[in-house]
Design an enzyme around this catalytic site. Structure first.
Site, mmCIF file in Angstrom:
data_model
loop_
_atom_site.group_PDB
_atom_site.id
_atom_site.type_symbol
_atom_site.label_atom_id
_atom_site.label_comp_id
_atom_site.label_asym_id
_atom_site.label_seq_id
_atom_site.Cartn_x
_atom_site.Cartn_y
_atom_site.Cartn_z
ATOM 1 N N GLU A 166 -68.177 60.483 52.445
ATOM 2 C CA GLU A 166 -68.720 60.587 51.106
ATOM 3 C C GLU A 166 -70.242 59.186 51.634
ATOM 4 O O GLU A 166 -70.909 58.819 51.750
ATOM 5 C CB GLU A 166 -68.285 60.688 49.739
ATOM 6 N N HIS A 167 -69.108 57.843 52.242
ATOM 7 C CA HIS A 167 -69.778 56.775 52.696
ATOM 8 C C HIS A 167 -70.284 57.488 54.312
ATOM 9 O O HIS A 167 -71.651 56.617 54.193
ATOM 10 C CB HIS A 167 -68.644 55.910 52.886
ATOM 11 N N ASP A 168 -69.927 58.260 54.750
ATOM 12 C CA ASP A 168 -70.186 58.264 55.778
ATOM 13 C C ASP A 168 -71.903 58.302 55.873
ATOM 14 O O ASP A 168 -73.084 58.595 56.800
ATOM 15 C CB ASP A 168 -70.112 59.332 56.786
ATOM 16 N N TYR A 228 -60.744 53.267 57.113
ATOM 17 C CA TYR A 228 -61.636 53.410 57.897
ATOM 18 C C TYR A 228 -61.347 52.019 58.708
ATOM 19 O O TYR A 228 -61.832 51.891 60.454
ATOM 20 C CB TYR A 228 -62.085 51.041 56.665
ATOM 21 N N GLN A 269 -64.147 60.631 50.464
ATOM 22 C CA GLN A 269 -64.112 58.735 50.612
ATOM 23 C C GLN A 269 -65.116 58.573 51.458
ATOM 24 O O GLN A 269 -65.974 58.321 51.542
ATOM 25 C CB GLN A 269 -63.708 58.307 49.297
#
Ligand SMILES: *[C@@H]1O[C@H](CO)[C@@H](O)[C@H](O)[C@H]1NC(C)=O
Ligand SMILES: *[C@@H]1O[C@H](CO)[C@@H](O)[C@H](O)[C@H]1NC(C)=O
Ligand SMILES: *[C@@H]1O[C@H](CO)[C@@H](O)[C@H](O)[C@H]1NC(C)=O
Ligand SMILES: *[C@@H]1O[C@H](CO)[C@@H](O)[C@H](O)[C@H]1NC(C)=O
Ligand SMILES: *[C@@H]1O[C@H](CO)[C@@H](O)[C@H](O)[C@H]1NC(C)=O
Ligand SMILES: *[C@@H]1O[C@H](CO)[C@@H](O)[C@H](O)[C@H]1NC(C)=O
Length: 724
Positions: free
Chosen positions: A238-240, A392, A235
């Site tokens: 993915e956010h990157d 994070y 995830q």
């Protein structure tokens, strides 16, 4: 011409379709063989008329938008609020989204007018239109970023830009934040521009919620031998690479709900044209008891087509398309400046070395009080669930750890140089872990081999994230969650279990004593579920829940695929080398008998099957987590993500490549080392994504078998002490 336009204006206001500003002609949606008219001509005046028409329409919408702003408001803390947060548009996204909408609507208008006047089919007109662009029109400013040239200093910068521009030397905007997703196959819209397709049988497609309840098995339990850390890191990556932008109003910056506060579809007089909510069947096993008939979905904000051409809707990626840590550093310069402490190259942190707290937590998280915890990072999804917040935080700490070490090694370096050098190393570590640890557990060797066969940078390879990857393939991750967050002590004993659904957008639990390390160990201990029909109810009924009910993420993702105009699963199967499927039973080559039965009951035609559903339900290729179609889409993405990135850590085409010995240091790093160095867990297995076993035993963090990067190789011997 003008009369005709006015006529369209009237039609579009009186019989406004749900999803479009224009009346849909309801045509069959087949993957098209492009027919182009040779005699197709547009005058400058035609184009300006169509633009003018669209702008007048937008203006007309203003009064309507004003009148719905109260009834369609989003209440803080509700699932629709949570959903908005996961794709909240930045002001830059709003500006570009609006421009792109005008361009798409004007294109559609031109096609309608053209086929009305010439007698050609709408399809031929639409295809012919793609050869024209807006560069000579009054919308030219909307495309200025697409034709911008990099100045020499930008292209020869040692460090990648914050927003992805000038990675490609001649085409500055490739991979830039707030630009369009690429496509593997041409979009499939009902009207060739923006109206979501219907079933091949001309009926509406089955509701995403119906598909979700009919084919998904809640909480069945086959486990992989991979840990939850695999899913959470996925995830994070993915956010990157990808962040959708929810649309807001055309004339105001307001977000809006497409369901009313009682859970019903918004009445037409309050329903915004960008609404595309998921309808819930009356007999739904979960929602009918709660009298909920509507799951709000707002269409994604678009971006201009990458060549500024006229044509169908493309969606906007708010993240930079590169694997470059934009989720912790921010996706453009001004934002990254806000995240930096501006001392010794560090990023801001808060008490206990956690991420900084957000102002207005009730607006930015789903919490009840202004004193509750809500974090700030480069991406608003940092708060999505506590395990993700920890991931994070670990990486922000890693940045600061490296900056600290570098400042000792190079006492002369200023804040900017320390920041950029640390960032460059952290990105390299992320890339290394993604390719060497994560992907190798995800894909079969065959795909890994084609990714690795040819890793060098090539300026002919477009690194942009594909719509198919972002909207469907990478969404397999949610099927791997169990819904339980394990809390695990030093001895790796399970102390307790937190319910995931109690913590969506409420990350406060990680501030409690020891919880950060307990949950981190839990990620390295608990196992991920197999990809397939099983889903945790936390994602199926309780996603982003408030006190009453939550959303069904799978049905939202199905809806997004349709919103984005993705052709059906059968076309991607073929694209990925599987035989053409014309009957449901042709799916038996990659699916179980039960799965094919379930699919054939809910869809009325094979060419209706959503890519997400087909891909998710394929049986995994041996020794991998995914079936052939998703493996192919993900393999393609990571191949391009590396080869199309001039600044990839292994690229020797960048202005200042890492030295061979520096690159060798980076390749020593593992996620185990990152976890050890940025928490107090003491012990970890060397391969964090794989379960603890005799061949992957718990090892002390101080043990030199978990290799460390030697930053002394970054000692500056040139005497340069600033970046300028
Ligand atoms: C657009 O329409 C307005 C009002 O209908 C008109 O005054 C204006 O001249 C038009 N602009 C162009 C470029 O056609
Ligand atoms: C609304 O968004 C636009 C960008 O499209 C921005 O220029 C403007 O400042 C925003 N207005 C407010 C009140 O935030
Ligand atoms: C757009 O067109 C106008 C006039 O047609 C021109 O003045 C302006 O410089 C153009 N802008 C760009 C970015 O090309
Ligand atoms: C990206 O950065 C470049 C250079 O700093 C700037 O010109 C461009 O406008 C930026 N784009 C966005 C979307 O922030
Ligand atoms: C989650 O935890 C509960 C106990 O709190 C347990 O009964 C259930 O089986 C667990 N679910 C999964 C999928 O591990
Ligand atoms: C598949 O399932 C159906 C119904 O359950 C059954 O009639 C059929 O024989 C099965 N086919 C195979 C190949 O197992």
């Amino acid at each position: 011409m003008r009369n005709l336009l006015l006529q369209f204006l009237l039609i579009s206001i009186s019989v406004q379709s749900y999803y479009s500003l224009l009346p849909p002609p309801f045509k069959d949606s087949k993957l098209r063989k492009k027919k182009i008219a040779s005699n197709f001509k547009l005058t400058k005046e035609d184009v300006e008329d169509a633009i003018n028409f669209t702008l007048r329409y937008v203006k007309k919408l203003e009064g309507f938008e004003q009148s719905i702003s109260w009834p369609s408001r989003i209440e803080p803390g509700t699932p629709v609020h949570g959903l908005f947060l996961s794709q909240a548009p930045d002001l830059k996204a709003i500006e570009r989204g609006r421009q792109a909408l005008v361009a798409t609507k004007a294109s559609a208008q031109l096609a309608y007018t053209c086929c009305h006047e010439s007698g050609m089919t709408l399809e031929t007109c639409s295809n012919s239109l793609i050869q024209s662009n807006f560069l000579q029109s009054s919308l030219n400013e909307s495309c200025s970023y697409l034709i911008r040239k990099c100045i020499v200093e930008e292209a020869s910068n040692k460090y990648r830009s914050m927003n992805g521009t000038c990675n490609h030397v001649t085409k500055a905007s490739i991979g830039e934040a707030f630009s369009a997703y690429e496509r593997l196959l041409d979009a499939d819209y009902l009207n060739f521009f923006d109206v979501p397709k219907r079933s091949v049988t001309k009926m509406p497609l089955p509701s995403g919620r119906k598909i979700s309840t009919d084919v998904v098995i809640v909480e069945k339990d086959p486990l992989t031998s991979l840990t939850v850390a695999f899913t959470v890191f996925g995830q994070f990556i993915e956010h990157d690479l990808s962040q959708f932008a929810s649309s807001v109003m055309m004339n105001f910056n307001n977000s809006f709900s497409c369901c009313d506060v009682t859970g019903f579809d918004m009445a037409p007089r309050y329903r915004h044209p960008f609404c595309m909510s998921v309808s819930v069947p009356d007999d739904d096993i979960f929602y009918s008891k709660r009298r909920v008939e509507c799951i709000s979905y707002t269409r994604s904000f678009p971006a201009m087509r990458s060549d500024c051409s006229m044509g169908y809707l493309e969606q906007q990626n708010q993240a930079t398309h590169y694997l470059d840590g934009s989720q912790i550093y921010g996706n453009y310069l001004e934002k990254s400046m806000q995240l930096r402490s501006k001392q010794k190259g560090k990023l801001n942190t808060n008490d206990n070395n956690l991420l900084p707290f957000a102002d207005e937590p009730k607006q930015k998280c789903q919490v009840h009080s202004e004193t509750d915890t809500c974090f700030v990072s480069g991406d608003p999804r940092v708060n999505m669930h506590p395990q993700l917040s920890i991931m994070y935080t670990i990486w922000v700490r890693e940045h600061n750890r490296i900056a600290e070490a570098l400042s000792k090694i190079n006492p002369d370096w200023d804040d900017e140089l320390l920041f950029q050098e640390s960032r460059r190393i952290v990105i390299a570590e992320m890339q290394h872990i993604t390719y060497q640890e994560w992907l190798k557990n995800l894909l079969d060797e065959k795909y890994i081999h084609s990714i690795e066969k040819n890793p060098e940078y090539s300026e002919d390879i477009n690194p942009s994230v594909s719509n198919e990857f972002a909207t469907s393939a990478i969404r397999f991750l949610q099927a791997m969650f169990s819904g339980n967050i394990s809390v695990v002590n030093r001895e790796r004993v399970l102390l307790s279990i937190l319910k995931l659904s109690d913590h969506f957008n409420k990350p406060g639990v990680i501030t409690q004593e020891n919880m950060f390390d307990y949950i981190l160990r839990g990620m390295a201990t608990g196992l991920a579920h197999k990809v397939g029909v099983n889903h945790a109810k936390d994602y199926i009924n309780e996603f982003l829940t408030d006190e009453n009910y939550g959303y069904d993420l799978l049905s939202i993702d199905i809806q997004r695929g349709r919103d984005h105009g993705l052709p059906s699963y059968t076309f991607y199967r073929q694209h990925c080398g599987l035989p053409k499927a014309t009957l449901f039973k042709d799916f038996l080559d990659v699916m179980s008998n039960e799965t094919v039965q379930a699919i054939s009951k809910v869809y009325s035609h094979v060419d209706d099957v959503d890519l997400l559903i087909g891909g998710l339900l394929e049986q995994p290729v041996k020794n991998s987590q995914l079936g052939p179609t998703f493996s192919c889409i993900i393999g393609d993405q990571f191949y391009r993500t590396r080869r199309g990135d001039r600044y990839f850590y292994t690229s020797t085409n960048q202005p200042t490549p890492f030295s061979e010995s520096q690159a060798a240091e980076i390749e020593k790093v593992s996620l185990a080392r990152i976890f050890c160095d940025n928490s107090n867990i003491d012990k970890i297995q060397r391969k964090v994504f794989e379960q603890v076993s005799p061949s992957n035993p718990l090892t002390s963090c101080t043990c030199d078998r978990i290799l460390e990067i030697d930053l002394n190789l970054w000692k500056d011997t040139t005497g340069n002490n600033s970046t300028s």
